[in-house]
Design an enzyme around this catalytic site. Structure first.
Site, short mmCIF file in Angstrom:
data_model
loop_
_atom_site.label_atom_id
_atom_site.label_comp_id
_atom_site.label_asym_id
_atom_site.label_seq_id
_atom_site.Cartn_x
_atom_site.Cartn_y
_atom_site.Cartn_z
N SER A 39 2.51 7.42 1.85
CA SER A 39 1.46 6.68 1.16
C SER A 39 0.33 7.65 0.82
CB SER A 39 0.92 5.57 2.07
OG SER A 39 -0.29 5.02 1.57
N TYR A 74 -1.44 1.60 10.29
CA TYR A 74 -0.59 1.88 9.13
C TYR A 74 -0.83 3.31 8.64
CZ TYR A 74 1.44 1.53 4.46
OH TYR A 74 2.18 1.76 3.32
#
Length: 239
Positions: free
Chosen positions: A134, A147
């Site tokens: 990400s 996360y």
């Protein structure tokens, strides 16, 4: 990589970015197996000609199911895409289970699959591992501590194994998406990239031999980070 005729495994491939990657790989002539947790979504993918493996990658049994499902097959492309968010909140111990689930799915499972499937990949003339991290692996946002930590960990792992495999037939790619329109981001407002367009950039990176695929707005974040990591962190912590 020439995709026609290659066997690919896409984790989390029955929904979101993974589904789009699977569809585009199939469109390029690859044979594709997808994993997922939803029997209904896997059934829909099977109807489109995909191989399917049911399994929750946050569990050892789920990882075993995936490894067993490709045993004896000429796997040439592993796409570690499956990922989940976390409800972790600082000072709230009741959210630690959510944090652990996120860590097992986003970090532990890709590490396990890379490790356990490497011998299969090495047996092919050409093979590729794609780890989907990400933009938040570059600089975290305060609202997603766990996360972000899993994606940063997977980024570091990917860079390390790329070096370890540099003289082998296995190429290692990191794909860094921005905020993408998926079920995970449904509650978030603001501009989101379509899953189709995100997948297209990742598949293009596989075909053209990229080491790192910075998708969409992540290209700008990488540029800022190359100039000033501190500035990138300040921006993203408030994101």
């Amino acid at each position: 990589m020439e995709l026609r005729g290659k066997l690919a495994l896409v984790t989390g491939g029955s929904d979101g970015i993974g589904r789009e990657i699977a569809l585009q790989l199939q469109g390029a002539g690859a044979d594709v197996i997808v994993t997922g947790r939803s029997a209904e979504k896997l059934q829909a993918m099977a109807a489109l000609g995909f191989g399917t493996i049911a399994g929750d990658l946050s569990t050892a049994a789920g990882v075993d199911a995936v490894v067993d499902g490709v045993s004896g097959k000429p796997l040439a492309l592993l796409v570690n895409n499956a990922g989940v968010g976390s409800d972790y909140a600082l000072e709230d111990a009741t959210t630690l289970d959510s944090a652990a689930h996120c860590i097992r799915t986003n970090l532990d499972a890709p590490v396990a699959l890379c490790t356990r499937l490497l011998s299969v990949l090495r047996a092919q003339p050409e093979a590729v591992i794609v780890n989907v991290t990400s933009g938040l692996a570059i600089a975290p946002r305060a609202g997603g501590a766990i996360y972000c930590a899993t994606k940063a960990g997977l980024r570091s792992y990917t860079q390390a194994i790329r070096h370890l495999l540099k003289d082998s037939n296995v190429r290692v790619i990191e794909a860094l998406p921005p905020v993408v329109e998926t079920n995970m981001t449904a509650a978030r407002s603001g501009k989101k990239m379509s899953a189709h367009d995100c997948a297209a950039e990742i598949v293009h990176g596989i075909r053209t031999g990229k080491r790192e695929v910075n998708v969409g707005m992540v290209k700008i974040l990488q540029l800022i980070h190359s100039i000033s990591p501190a500035m990138a962190r300040r921006i993203m912590l408030r994101f």
